[in-house]
Design a protein around this motif. Structure first.
Motif, PDB file in Angstrom:
ATOM      1  N   TYR A   6     -57.513 -20.359  -1.362  1.00 20.49           N
ATOM      2  CA  TYR A   6     -57.045 -21.440  -0.478  1.00 20.49           C
ATOM      3  C   TYR A   6     -57.513 -22.798  -1.007  1.00 20.49           C
ATOM      4  O   TYR A   6     -56.712 -23.737  -1.154  1.00 20.49           O
ATOM      5  CB  TYR A   6     -57.567 -21.217   0.938  1.00 20.49           C
ATOM      6  N   ASN A   7     -58.807 -22.915  -1.293  1.00 21.05           N
ATOM      7  CA  ASN A   7     -59.377 -24.199  -1.700  1.00 21.05           C
ATOM      8  C   ASN A   7     -58.848 -24.701  -3.037  1.00 21.05           C
ATOM      9  O   ASN A   7     -58.904 -25.900  -3.320  1.00 21.05           O
ATOM     10  CB  ASN A   7     -60.904 -24.101  -1.754  1.00 21.05           C
ATOM     11  N   HIS A   8     -58.349 -23.799  -3.870  1.00 20.30           N
ATOM     12  CA  HIS A   8     -57.871 -24.193  -5.190  1.00 20.30           C
ATOM     13  C   HIS A   8     -56.337 -24.157  -5.284  1.00 20.30           C
ATOM     14  O   HIS A   8     -55.781 -24.221  -6.385  1.00 20.30           O
ATOM     15  CB  HIS A   8     -58.485 -23.293  -6.270  1.00 20.30           C
ATOM     16  N   SER A   9     -55.682 -24.081  -4.133  1.00 20.00           N
ATOM     17  CA  SER A   9     -54.217 -24.053  -4.110  1.00 20.00           C
ATOM     18  C   SER A   9     -53.660 -25.421  -3.732  1.00 20.00           C
ATOM     19  O   SER A   9     -54.326 -26.217  -3.065  1.00 20.00           O
ATOM     20  CB  SER A   9     -53.722 -23.013  -3.094  1.00 20.00           C
ATOM     21  N   PRO A  10     -52.414 -25.718  -4.126  1.00 17.09           N
ATOM     22  CA  PRO A  10     -51.771 -26.956  -3.675  1.00 17.09           C
ATOM     23  C   PRO A  10     -51.530 -26.916  -2.170  1.00 17.09           C
ATOM     24  O   PRO A  10     -51.496 -25.843  -1.556  1.00 17.09           O
ATOM     25  CB  PRO A  10     -50.453 -26.977  -4.456  1.00 17.09           C
ATOM     26  N   ILE A  11     -51.341 -28.091  -1.593  1.00 12.79           N
ATOM     27  CA  ILE A  11     -51.240 -28.195  -0.135  1.00 12.79           C
ATOM     28  C   ILE A  11     -50.080 -27.368   0.413  1.00 12.79           C
ATOM     29  O   ILE A  11     -50.208 -26.724   1.462  1.00 12.79           O
ATOM     30  CB  ILE A  11     -51.116 -29.675   0.292  1.00 12.79           C
ATOM     31  N   PHE A  12     -48.940 -27.352  -0.253  1.00 12.21           N
ATOM     32  CA  PHE A  12     -47.786 -26.602   0.260  1.00 12.21           C
ATOM     33  C   PHE A  12     -48.134 -25.114   0.378  1.00 12.21           C
ATOM     34  O   PHE A  12     -47.698 -24.424   1.306  1.00 12.21           O
ATOM     35  CB  PHE A  12     -46.548 -26.819  -0.625  1.00 12.21           C
ATOM     36  N   PHE A  13     -48.935 -24.595  -0.584  1.00 12.73           N
ATOM     37  CA  PHE A  13     -49.312 -23.188  -0.526  1.00 12.73           C
ATOM     38  C   PHE A  13     -50.375 -22.952   0.551  1.00 12.73           C
ATOM     39  O   PHE A  13     -50.394 -21.893   1.184  1.00 12.73           O
ATOM     40  CB  PHE A  13     -49.830 -22.722  -1.894  1.00 12.73           C
ATOM     41  N   GLN A  14     -51.241 -23.943   0.777  1.00 16.09           N
ATOM     42  CA  GLN A  14     -52.205 -23.838   1.874  1.00 16.09           C
ATOM     43  C   GLN A  14     -51.485 -23.759   3.212  1.00 16.09           C
ATOM     44  O   GLN A  14     -51.895 -23.020   4.111  1.00 16.09           O
ATOM     45  CB  GLN A  14     -53.169 -25.025   1.844  1.00 16.09           C
ATOM     46  N   VAL A  18     -51.885 -20.831   5.919  1.00 18.48           N
ATOM     47  CA  VAL A  18     -52.164 -21.114   7.329  1.00 18.48           C
ATOM     48  C   VAL A  18     -51.108 -20.454   8.214  1.00 18.48           C
ATOM     49  O   VAL A  18     -51.421 -19.898   9.280  1.00 18.48           O
ATOM     50  CB  VAL A  18     -52.209 -22.642   7.574  1.00 18.48           C
ATOM     51  N   SER A  19     -49.862 -20.469   7.780  1.00 15.91           N
ATOM     52  CA  SER A  19     -48.778 -19.854   8.553  1.00 15.91           C
ATOM     53  C   SER A  19     -48.894 -18.333   8.590  1.00 15.91           C
ATOM     54  O   SER A  19     -48.586 -17.697   9.607  1.00 15.91           O
ATOM     55  CB  SER A  19     -47.418 -20.270   7.968  1.00 15.91           C
ATOM     56  N   VAL A  20     -49.350 -17.747   7.484  1.00 13.74           N
ATOM     57  CA  VAL A  20     -49.593 -16.297   7.464  1.00 13.74           C
ATOM     58  C   VAL A  20     -50.674 -15.947   8.479  1.00 13.74           C
ATOM     59  O   VAL A  20     -50.566 -14.966   9.226  1.00 13.74           O
ATOM     60  CB  VAL A  20     -49.991 -15.826   6.049  1.00 13.74           C
ATOM     61  N   LYS A  21     -51.723 -16.776   8.509  1.00 17.26           N
ATOM     62  CA  LYS A  21     -52.787 -16.573   9.498  1.00 17.26           C
ATOM     63  C   LYS A  21     -52.234 -16.738  10.910  1.00 17.26           C
ATOM     64  O   LYS A  21     -52.618 -16.019  11.834  1.00 17.26           O
ATOM     65  CB  LYS A  21     -53.914 -17.578   9.254  1.00 17.26           C
ATOM     66  N   PHE A 172     -54.916 -34.782   5.947  1.00 15.21           N
ATOM     67  CA  PHE A 172     -55.998 -34.112   6.657  1.00 15.21           C
ATOM     68  C   PHE A 172     -55.476 -33.126   7.705  1.00 15.21           C
ATOM     69  O   PHE A 172     -56.068 -32.948   8.760  1.00 15.21           O
ATOM     70  CB  PHE A 172     -56.901 -35.151   7.320  1.00 15.21           C
ATOM     71  N   TRP A 173     -54.350 -32.506   7.409  1.00 12.90           N
ATOM     72  CA  TRP A 173     -53.723 -31.586   8.351  1.00 12.90           C
ATOM     73  C   TRP A 173     -52.986 -30.496   7.583  1.00 12.90           C
ATOM     74  O   TRP A 173     -52.669 -30.637   6.403  1.00 12.90           O
ATOM     75  CB  TRP A 173     -52.743 -32.333   9.258  1.00 12.90           C
ATOM     76  N   ARG A 174     -52.751 -29.396   8.275  1.00 13.44           N
ATOM     77  CA  ARG A 174     -51.960 -28.303   7.735  1.00 13.44           C
ATOM     78  C   ARG A 174     -51.019 -27.815   8.837  1.00 13.44           C
ATOM     79  O   ARG A 174     -51.325 -27.954  10.024  1.00 13.44           O
ATOM     80  CB  ARG A 174     -52.859 -27.156   7.242  1.00 13.44           C
ATOM     81  N   TYR A 175     -49.901 -27.230   8.429  1.00 11.74           N
ATOM     82  CA  TYR A 175     -48.885 -26.833   9.401  1.00 11.74           C
ATOM     83  C   TYR A 175     -48.809 -25.322   9.545  1.00 11.74           C
ATOM     84  O   TYR A 175     -48.647 -24.592   8.571  1.00 11.74           O
ATOM     85  CB  TYR A 175     -47.513 -27.365   8.975  1.00 11.74           C
ATOM     86  N   ASN A 176     -48.955 -24.869  10.797  1.00 10.83           N
ATOM     87  CA  ASN A 176     -48.847 -23.456  11.153  1.00 10.83           C
ATOM     88  C   ASN A 176     -47.448 -23.237  11.727  1.00 10.83           C
ATOM     89  O   ASN A 176     -47.217 -23.438  12.920  1.00 10.83           O
ATOM     90  CB  ASN A 176     -49.929 -23.108  12.178  1.00 10.83           C
ATOM     91  N   LYS A 177     -46.514 -22.847  10.875  1.00 14.27           N
ATOM     92  CA  LYS A 177     -45.105 -22.780  11.264  1.00 14.27           C
ATOM     93  C   LYS A 177     -44.823 -21.785  12.387  1.00 14.27           C
ATOM     94  O   LYS A 177     -44.088 -22.098  13.331  1.00 14.27           O
ATOM     95  CB  LYS A 177     -44.242 -22.463  10.038  1.00 14.27           C
ATOM     96  N   PRO A 178     -45.367 -20.561  12.352  1.00 16.62           N
ATOM     97  CA  PRO A 178     -45.045 -19.601  13.419  1.00 16.62           C
ATOM     98  C   PRO A 178     -45.420 -20.091  14.813  1.00 16.62           C
ATOM     99  O   PRO A 178     -44.755 -19.734  15.791  1.00 16.62           O
ATOM    100  CB  PRO A 178     -45.863 -18.361  13.029  1.00 16.62           C
ATOM    101  N   LEU A 179     -46.469 -20.895  14.916  1.00 14.32           N
ATOM    102  CA  LEU A 179     -46.892 -21.407  16.219  1.00 14.32           C
ATOM    103  C   LEU A 179     -46.408 -22.839  16.462  1.00 14.32           C
ATOM    104  O   LEU A 179     -46.750 -23.439  17.485  1.00 14.32           O
ATOM    105  CB  LEU A 179     -48.419 -21.352  16.335  1.00 14.32           C
ATOM    106  N   ASN A 180     -45.623 -23.390  15.518  1.00 12.92           N
ATOM    107  CA  ASN A 180     -45.121 -24.761  15.636  1.00 12.92           C
ATOM    108  C   ASN A 180     -46.279 -25.737  15.889  1.00 12.92           C
ATOM    109  O   ASN A 180     -46.190 -26.628  16.740  1.00 12.92           O
ATOM    110  CB  ASN A 180     -44.090 -24.856  16.771  1.00 12.92           C
ATOM    111  N   GLN A 181     -47.342 -25.557  15.111  1.00 14.56           N
ATOM    112  CA  GLN A 181     -48.622 -26.216  15.376  1.00 14.56           C
ATOM    113  C   GLN A 181     -49.119 -26.956  14.130  1.00 14.56           C
ATOM    114  O   GLN A 181     -49.268 -26.375  13.064  1.00 14.56           O
ATOM    115  CB  GLN A 181     -49.646 -25.157  15.800  1.00 14.56           C
ATOM    116  N   MET A 182     -49.384 -28.254  14.298  1.00 15.63           N
ATOM    117  CA  MET A 182     -50.017 -29.037  13.248  1.00 15.63           C
ATOM    118  C   MET A 182     -51.519 -29.033  13.505  1.00 15.63           C
ATOM    119  O   MET A 182     -51.980 -29.458  14.566  1.00 15.63           O
ATOM    120  CB  MET A 182     -49.485 -30.473  13.259  1.00 15.63           C
ATOM    121  N   LEU A 183     -52.284 -28.533  12.531  1.00 14.76           N
ATOM    122  CA  LEU A 183     -53.736 -28.466  12.663  1.00 14.76           C
ATOM    123  C   LEU A 183     -54.347 -29.703  12.027  1.00 14.76           C
ATOM    124  O   LEU A 183     -54.159 -29.963  10.837  1.00 14.76           O
ATOM    125  CB  LEU A 183     -54.268 -27.207  11.972  1.00 14.76           C
ATOM    126  N   PHE A 184     -55.090 -30.483  12.816  1.00 14.35           N
ATOM    127  CA  PHE A 184     -55.790 -31.658  12.320  1.00 14.35           C
ATOM    128  C   PHE A 184     -57.262 -31.309  12.083  1.00 14.35           C
ATOM    129  O   PHE A 184     -57.887 -30.651  12.914  1.00 14.35           O
ATOM    130  CB  PHE A 184     -55.725 -32.795  13.341  1.00 14.35           C
TER     131      PHE A 184
END
Length: 445
Positions: A6-14, A18-21, A172-184
């Motif tokens: 996760y820490n060494h991946s580009p943001i789109f892959f992060q 996050v969406s898999v989680k 400073f955020w990531r997107y959790n698509k299944p929950l339609n949730q932006m994590l700050f």
């Protein structure tokens, strides 16, 4: 290994990770138990009757399935009323840490959790999809009363480390698509970074916002101070995890032009206290039992029994939080007698004056408000009964002598003449390991 990837991946892959989680969370949270609980809550006509039934079901269950409570409750053979609870043993965090293996009621489908330890004692606990899904059912039930429904576009601010230390981009955020949730991220929401958070809010246009109170308030202050016009209006905002002062609520409602609804529970599973549509705080008896130990004045320590904790049972649990009531409770009070004025939070989230007694964070927040916008952030720490350390983050070119004179005059009204105040000027206020910012810390209680 997953953290390294996760820490060494580009943001789109992060975002994908996050969406898999997020899909895993959906599987854990939205089980048949979620929908059964939601249906039962909606059809319930007598909350206190349901509370009494659930209390005795809970006692029977933990007695039969927990080795720890099998011994402690061995002599309990008849229904227990609220008034008789005080005869049964208390539970504290240290005891959970020490006896966790014998406390838990099952070894299957365990989900490990951990509290941040803001009072100095962290705690490991376990839950299951059964407990977790029922707890989320109640949370969604509460939000539905304020017009917010599962699946709405949502921004959540929490203490999970979603931003790698090595990241250079101001994302400073990531997107959790299944929950339609932006994590700050709560760890980066300060100073110059706030403009990126607010810009992302305007871009994402959430229908609801939830998470750390201080971060939401910080964003609100930035919006107000910089006269930023938002191109969206949330249905409601739900601050969590930290105490919400009246001043914070006013600022957040002004910035976002929507209702702010307070709530109290805990990661380990305390029963809920929530704000109704009239702005009144209510205990939610469907979720557990509230016992109150008098501290001083109308302030009481909470002892809770949580019905959504059948895995690591919280039975008569000294959670370390307190509330202020409108009136002092009668000796043989009932659950219906509990009328909450405000949630104070941690038992050391207030200071003590030798002359005036308890000084709550509400009293202190008005002092900071009266000082005006020159104070960007603040924290009160008490290590001695007659001395308070005040950490301040201030604007540049402020007349410090004038500022301290004003603050001392306001503080003397609350503490009296014998308390000394030490001012310490810092670039930022330290956060807890969970990403929270504590406004008051009392190290003498």
């Amino acid at each position: 290994m997953l953290d390294f990837i996760y820490n060494h991946s580009p943001i789109f892959f992060q975002n994908i990770m996050v969406s898999v989680k997020g899909k895993q969370f959906i599987k854990q949270r939205y089980t048949e138990h979620y929908y059964n609980e939601l249906a039962e809550l909606k059809k319930c006509s007598d909350k206190y009757k349901l509370q009494e039934e659930r209390l005795n079901e809970f006692i029977i269950y933990i007695k039969e399935n927990s080795e720890y409570y099998g011994k402690l409750l061995n002599d309990i053979n008849k229904p227990i009323s609220f008034q008789n609870l005080k005869l049964l043993p208390l539970l504290e965090k240290e005891m959970i840490n020490k006896h966790l293996d014998t406390l838990v009621t099952t070894k299957e489908n365990l989900i490990r959790g951990q509290t941040g330890g803001s009072t100095g004692v962290g705690m490991i606990y376990y839950t299951t999809p059964y407990d977790m899904s029922r707890k989320f059912a109640y949370l969604d039930y509460f939000k539905e009363t304020h017009g917010v429904y599962k699946g709405m576009k949502r921004v959540s601010i929490g203490g999970k480390a979603i931003i790698p230390n090595m990241q250079k981009r101001k994302v400073f955020w990531r997107y959790n698509k299944p929950l339609n949730q932006m994590l700050f991220s709560a760890y980066h929401a300060d100073g110059d970074n706030l403009k990126y958070y607010v810009k992302q809010l305007n871009k994402f246009q959430p229908e609801t916002i939830d998470g750390f109170t201080t971060v939401i308030h910080r964003m609100a202050k930035y919006i107000i101070d910089n006269q930023i016009k938002l191109n969206f209006k949330p249905v409601a905002i739900f601050p969590t995890a930290e105490a919400l002062t009246d001043e914070m609520k006013i600022d957040i409602e002004k910035a976002f032009n929507c209702p702010v609804r307070n709530q109290y529970a805990s990661s380990e599973g305390a029963p809920f206290i929530t704000e109704n549509i009239n702005g009144e705080l209510e205990i939610n008896p469907e979720t557990g039992i509230f016992e109150l130990n008098h501290i001083q004045g109308n302030i009481y320590e909470l002892i809770v029994t949580g019905f959504y904790t059948t895995t690591t049972p919280l039975f008569r649990y000294k959670i370390g939080d307190s509330v202020e009531l409108y009136e002092k409770l009668p000796t043989n009070y009932s659950q219906k007698d509990i009328k909450i004025k405000r949630i104070i939070g941690r038992n050391n989230d207030f200071l003590i004056s030798n002359e005036r007694g308890i000084v709550t964070n509400i009293n202190l927040s008005t002092v900071i408000r009266d000082a005006g916008p020159s104070i960007k952030n603040s924290q009160f720490v008490q290590n001695k009964s007659d001395e308070v350390d005040i950490y301040l983050v201030i604007e540049k070119d402020i007349n410090i002598e004038k500022l301290e004179k004003l603050l001392v005059s306001k503080l003397k009204i609350r503490f009296g003449e014998t308390t000394k105040f030490k001012f310490k000027y810092v670039d930022s206020i330290a956060k807890t390991t969970g990403g929270k910012t504590r406004f008051t810390i009392n190290n003498i209680v």
